[in-house]
Design a protein around this motif. Structure first.
Motif, mmCIF file in Angstrom:
data_model
loop_
_atom_site.group_PDB
_atom_site.id
_atom_site.type_symbol
_atom_site.label_atom_id
_atom_site.label_comp_id
_atom_site.label_asym_id
_atom_site.label_seq_id
_atom_site.Cartn_x
_atom_site.Cartn_y
_atom_site.Cartn_z
ATOM 1 N N VAL A 163 -4.586 -3.542 -3.194
ATOM 2 C CA VAL A 163 -4.681 -2.123 -3.546
ATOM 3 C C VAL A 163 -5.842 -1.924 -4.523
ATOM 4 O O VAL A 163 -6.604 -0.960 -4.421
ATOM 5 C CB VAL A 163 -3.365 -1.621 -4.156
ATOM 6 C CG1 VAL A 163 -3.473 -0.141 -4.526
ATOM 7 C CG2 VAL A 163 -2.200 -1.850 -3.201
ATOM 8 N N SER A 197 0.135 3.035 -3.526
ATOM 9 C CA SER A 197 -1.022 3.890 -3.269
ATOM 10 C C SER A 197 -0.593 5.087 -2.420
ATOM 11 O O SER A 197 0.555 5.163 -1.970
ATOM 12 C CB SER A 197 -2.124 3.110 -2.538
ATOM 13 O OG SER A 197 -1.836 2.978 -1.160
ATOM 14 N N VAL A 238 -6.015 7.620 -5.875
ATOM 15 C CA VAL A 238 -5.717 6.622 -4.837
ATOM 16 C C VAL A 238 -4.330 6.025 -5.045
ATOM 17 O O VAL A 238 -3.573 5.829 -4.092
ATOM 18 C CB VAL A 238 -6.783 5.519 -4.818
ATOM 19 C CG1 VAL A 238 -6.415 4.437 -3.795
ATOM 20 C CG2 VAL A 238 -8.153 6.095 -4.479
ATOM 21 N N SER A 239 -3.977 5.728 -6.289
ATOM 22 C CA SER A 239 -2.681 5.101 -6.578
ATOM 23 C C SER A 239 -1.536 6.101 -6.607
ATOM 24 O O SER A 239 -0.366 5.703 -6.601
ATOM 25 C CB SER A 239 -2.741 4.365 -7.912
ATOM 26 O OG SER A 239 -2.870 5.285 -8.988
ATOM 27 N N PHE A 273 0.825 -1.210 0.000
ATOM 28 C CA PHE A 273 0.000 0.000 0.000
ATOM 29 C C PHE A 273 0.861 1.263 0.000
ATOM 30 O O PHE A 273 0.518 2.257 -0.649
ATOM 31 C CB PHE A 273 -0.945 -0.001 1.191
ATOM 32 C CG PHE A 273 -2.219 -0.754 0.950
ATOM 33 C CD1 PHE A 273 -3.311 -0.125 0.382
ATOM 34 C CD2 PHE A 273 -2.322 -2.099 1.264
ATOM 35 C CE1 PHE A 273 -4.499 -0.816 0.135
ATOM 36 C CE2 PHE A 273 -3.496 -2.799 1.034
ATOM 37 C CZ PHE A 273 -4.584 -2.170 0.462
ATOM 38 N N ILE A 327 -9.363 0.356 -4.351
ATOM 39 C CA ILE A 327 -9.815 1.251 -5.418
ATOM 40 C C ILE A 327 -11.220 0.854 -5.872
ATOM 41 O O ILE A 327 -12.070 1.719 -6.138
ATOM 42 C CB ILE A 327 -8.825 1.221 -6.602
ATOM 43 C CG1 ILE A 327 -7.482 1.822 -6.172
ATOM 44 C CG2 ILE A 327 -9.383 1.987 -7.804
ATOM 45 C CD1 ILE A 327 -6.388 1.714 -7.205
#
Length: 264
Positions: free
Chosen positions: A44, A20, A80-81, A16, A48
């Motif tokens: 991850v 992310s 998010v990433s 993570f 999402i």
């Protein structure tokens, strides 16, 4: 070495923290904390997918139209990433556009500068993703497959990264070297089977073609990586995540349209 719960949790935290923008406890960057990072990679995507599900629910509640919904499903995964996979996509497009030898292409992947072809490529990618998103039909259970796509793309990218030859040094190579290959392969195959079964349970027709498009994307990119770069790298893995998501979104949109014509 027998896996421990602490080691698995540290690997998940590392996954993570690397892939992310989710705040994570600080984990030391060392092999024992990277053993299960690639096996944890799909988690991850699960996060999402949950974010996309919340966005869909909000759009339903507030009666947002398809344009705003499509903008959300295009931009939220990037937020998010942190855009790490889109960065790999840009680097790969630049390298492929050079038409140079594999060694030169690998050098371009490491170049921090953004070329013109990368800008053109990412603009075309985002526009295509947005356009496909506007064409999704909400009056269909198949829309729920959308929330599984981020996890599936990371499952395929993780498997290809482990199973394919590495192109050289880098973050991906360090993770591969730290991971028990057989364990990572088995975990990612299980991820793929579970996600594919869920897609088929939601909609047999759409689920089949979305899962097949994910597998086909992985196969094509792995062949391209071997031929053009001499193997997989972190940037190529990010490229595969993005290409896989676009291919699956396109497959979902087209199968929804076909089902809509047949049944309505």
């Amino acid at each position: 070495m027998k896996p421990t719960m602490k080691g698995i949790l540290r690997s998940i935290a590392t996954a993570f923290a690397t892939f992310s923008r989710v705040p994570m406890p600080k984990v030391e960057w060392k092999p024992e904390n990277q053993r299960f990072v690639l096996a944890s990679f799909p988690l991850v995507g699960v996060l999402i997918g949950l974010v996309l599900a919340c966005w869909w629910a909000l759009c339903k509640w507030l009666s947002f139209d398809s344009i705003l919904f499509a903008a959300g499903i295009t931009l939220l995964p990037v937020l998010v990433s942190g855009g790490i996979h889109l960065d790999g996509f840009c680097d790969t497009v630049d390298a492929l556009s050079s038409h140079a030898e594999p060694e030169k292409k690998r050098e371009i992947l490491k170049d921090p500068h953004v070329g013109a072809f990368a800008v053109i490529g990412v603009s075309a990618y985002l526009l295509a993703h947005f356009a496909f998103g506007t064409e999704l039909i909400d009056d269909s259970s198949a829309i729920f497959i959308l929330f599984l796509i981020p996890a599936m793309s990371r499952t395929v990218a993780g498997y290809v990264s482990v199973a394919s030859k590495s192109s050289g040094e880098g973050m991906l190579s360090a993770m591969r070297d730290s991971a028990p290959e057989e364990t990572a392969n088995q975990a990612l195959i299980i991820w793929f089977v579970v996600l594919a079964v869920l897609m088929l349970a939601i909609s047999p027709f759409a689920g089949l073609f979305v899962a097949l498009s994910a597998a086909l994307s992985g196969w094509l990119v792995s062949r391209m990586a071997a031929r053009q770069f001499g193997g997989m790298s972190g940037d190529l893995s990010g490229f595969l995540v993005q290409v896989g998501e676009l291919a699956m979104l396109c497959a979902l949109m087209l199968t929804q349209r076909v089902m809509w014509i047949w049944f309505w």
